[in-house]
Design a protein around this motif. Structure first.
Motif, mmCIF file in Angstrom:
data_model
loop_
_atom_site.group_PDB
_atom_site.id
_atom_site.type_symbol
_atom_site.label_atom_id
_atom_site.label_comp_id
_atom_site.label_asym_id
_atom_site.label_seq_id
_atom_site.Cartn_x
_atom_site.Cartn_y
_atom_site.Cartn_z
ATOM 1 N N ASP A 224 72.210 28.011 -64.810
ATOM 2 C CA ASP A 224 72.842 26.920 -64.067
ATOM 3 C C ASP A 224 73.826 26.211 -64.994
ATOM 4 O O ASP A 224 73.425 25.389 -65.827
ATOM 5 C CB ASP A 224 71.780 25.950 -63.557
ATOM 6 C CG ASP A 224 72.328 24.882 -62.613
ATOM 7 O OD1 ASP A 224 73.497 24.466 -62.796
ATOM 8 O OD2 ASP A 224 71.592 24.449 -61.711
ATOM 9 N N THR A 225 75.093 26.533 -64.867
ATOM 10 C CA THR A 225 76.115 25.986 -65.767
ATOM 11 C C THR A 225 76.178 24.469 -65.695
ATOM 12 O O THR A 225 76.264 23.783 -66.724
ATOM 13 C CB THR A 225 77.482 26.601 -65.429
ATOM 14 O OG1 THR A 225 77.403 28.023 -65.580
ATOM 15 C CG2 THR A 225 78.575 26.061 -66.328
ATOM 16 N N ASP A 226 76.130 23.918 -64.498
ATOM 17 C CA ASP A 226 76.240 22.464 -64.350
ATOM 18 C C ASP A 226 75.054 21.750 -64.980
ATOM 19 O O ASP A 226 75.225 20.728 -65.667
ATOM 20 C CB ASP A 226 76.351 22.105 -62.865
ATOM 21 C CG ASP A 226 77.644 22.601 -62.247
ATOM 22 O OD1 ASP A 226 78.551 21.803 -62.029
ATOM 23 O OD2 ASP A 226 77.736 23.819 -61.992
ATOM 24 N N ALA A 229 75.403 21.865 -68.761
ATOM 25 C CA ALA A 229 76.450 20.940 -69.204
ATOM 26 C C ALA A 229 75.952 19.495 -69.170
ATOM 27 O O ALA A 229 76.202 18.704 -70.096
ATOM 28 C CB ALA A 229 77.699 21.095 -68.345
ATOM 29 N N ASP A 230 75.231 19.127 -68.113
ATOM 30 C CA ASP A 230 74.666 17.777 -68.021
ATOM 31 C C ASP A 230 73.649 17.536 -69.133
ATOM 32 O O ASP A 230 73.616 16.464 -69.753
ATOM 33 C CB ASP A 230 74.006 17.567 -66.655
ATOM 34 C CG ASP A 230 75.018 17.461 -65.520
ATOM 35 O OD1 ASP A 230 76.217 17.240 -65.815
ATOM 36 O OD2 ASP A 230 74.606 17.618 -64.353
ATOM 37 N N PRO A 242 85.110 21.241 -68.222
ATOM 38 C CA PRO A 242 84.015 21.097 -67.256
ATOM 39 C C PRO A 242 83.699 22.404 -66.553
ATOM 40 O O PRO A 242 84.505 23.349 -66.558
ATOM 41 C CB PRO A 242 84.561 20.053 -66.274
ATOM 42 C CG PRO A 242 86.047 20.184 -66.370
ATOM 43 C CD PRO A 242 86.326 20.521 -67.802
ATOM 44 N N PRO A 243 82.517 22.487 -65.939
ATOM 45 C CA PRO A 243 82.149 23.705 -65.215
ATOM 46 C C PRO A 243 83.223 24.113 -64.217
ATOM 47 O O PRO A 243 83.706 23.293 -63.429
ATOM 48 C CB PRO A 243 80.845 23.311 -64.515
ATOM 49 C CG PRO A 243 80.242 22.280 -65.429
ATOM 50 C CD PRO A 243 81.421 21.494 -65.934
ATOM 51 N N THR A 244 83.597 25.384 -64.276
ATOM 52 C CA THR A 244 84.698 25.920 -63.483
ATOM 53 C C THR A 244 84.305 27.278 -62.932
ATOM 54 O O THR A 244 83.777 28.122 -63.660
ATOM 55 C CB THR A 244 85.966 26.061 -64.357
ATOM 56 O OG1 THR A 244 86.281 24.800 -64.948
ATOM 57 C CG2 THR A 244 87.150 26.556 -63.548
ATOM 58 N N ARG A 250 80.507 31.090 -63.431
ATOM 59 C CA ARG A 250 80.836 29.686 -63.627
ATOM 60 C C ARG A 250 80.648 29.363 -65.113
ATOM 61 O O ARG A 250 79.572 29.596 -65.670
ATOM 62 C CB ARG A 250 79.937 28.799 -62.766
ATOM 63 C CG ARG A 250 80.319 27.308 -62.755
ATOM 64 C CD ARG A 250 79.601 26.620 -61.613
ATOM 65 N NE ARG A 250 79.798 25.178 -61.570
ATOM 66 C CZ ARG A 250 80.855 24.572 -61.023
ATOM 67 N NH1 ARG A 250 81.823 25.300 -60.495
ATOM 68 N NH2 ARG A 250 80.953 23.264 -61.009
ATOM 69 N N ALA A 252 81.699 26.838 -68.762
ATOM 70 C CA ALA A 252 82.107 25.550 -69.310
ATOM 71 C C ALA A 252 82.178 25.702 -70.825
ATOM 72 O O ALA A 252 81.546 26.588 -71.404
ATOM 73 C CB ALA A 252 81.112 24.449 -68.937
#
Length: 272
Positions: A224-226, A229-230, A242-244, A250, A252
């Protein structure tokens, strides 16, 4: 750091891999050179679910080994130039020969070769554009023992201001061939050896790169990339890109609390 149009998705989707031997020319290992290995471990261990152990069979230099699924996947140690960075090591059958080829072709030896009994012989060099990388000769440890699973290396990419010279250099040292793929205003290169993809190359074209030097970027697989990142921000890191979403997945670009940057790559979330 420009990554919004990053083309790492052009390579074939990897399958989880457990390695008992790593063919020459392929990424074998990654090391984090950092100002504070212990503090870095406090960031990466919860981020990727890594177990942390002191390196054995080596001088007491503060080196650490990171494990995923009970298997070594990466290491960390003190930086020798004050600049934190992730550095990939490329497998070779003979470190000394690789160093000779590299220095004869415009590279520079930074450290080594050093030998760890029953493990490996390794050295760290820079290519003609100044990007740091390592060479790794197995003496019992082929390198990382798992790839392409969450928390393990899934891709390595040269980001360089001198792509043509890089083709000559890495071709001479590792026998790589360049598969160029035009993409908008740039040409992305997939390095191949023996018909297999081994790494990538992104040319640093345009003012948006600023004064960032040529470097190797490492990618770690995530689920889970998001979320990762969080979590990186919660642990004191930052998000550089940011996640793209890309066709490949996906991604980052993150920066750890000591300043080393790295990428993460996971699946594109299903539509809500």
């Amino acid at each position: 750091m420009r990554r919004s149009d990053h083309p790492a998705h052009h390579r074939r989707k990897p399958e989880p891999t457990r390695m008992t031997s790593i063919p020459p020319g392929r990424p074998a290992w990654v090391d984090l050179f950092t100002s504070d290995p212990a503090a870095a471990a406090g960031f990466y261990a919860p981020l990727f679910g890594w177990a942390v152990a002191e390196a054995t069979g080596e001088p007491p230099t503060g080196r650490l080994v990171f494990h995923q699924q009970g298997r070594p996947v990466a290491g960390a140690g003190p930086t020798d130039d004050g600049q934190p960075a992730w550095t990939p090591y490329l497998a070779t059958e003979n470190v000394d020969t690789a160093c000779e080829l590299a220095t004869a072709t415009g590279g520079r030896l930074r450290s080594g070769p050093v030998e760890v009994s029953d493990s490996r012989r390794s050295a760290v060099l820079t290519d003609p554009a100044g990007a740091s990388f390592g060479v790794w000769q197995s003496l019992g440890l082929s390198g990382a023992e798992v790839f392409d699973v969450p928390g393990a290396l899934t891709w390595a990419e040269l980001t360089t201001r001198e792509p043509d010279r890089a083709k000559e250099f890495y071709g001479a040292v590792f026998g790589w061939t360049a598969d160029d793929q035009p993409m908008d205003a740039i040409t992305y290169t997939t390095w191949q050896r023996d018909g297999q993809q081994v790494a990538g190359m992104m040319p640093m074209v345009g003012e948006e790169w600023g004064d960032l030097p040529s470097h190797w970027m490492v990618y770690f697989a995530v689920t889970d990339t998001d979320a990762v990142a969080d979590e990186a921000q919660r642990l004191g890191g930052s998000v550089s890109v940011p996640p793209t979403d890309l066709p490949r997945g996906r991604f980052a670009v993150l920066t750890d609390p000591q300043g080393a940057f790295f990428s993460i790559l996971g699946p594109v979330p299903a539509p809500a």
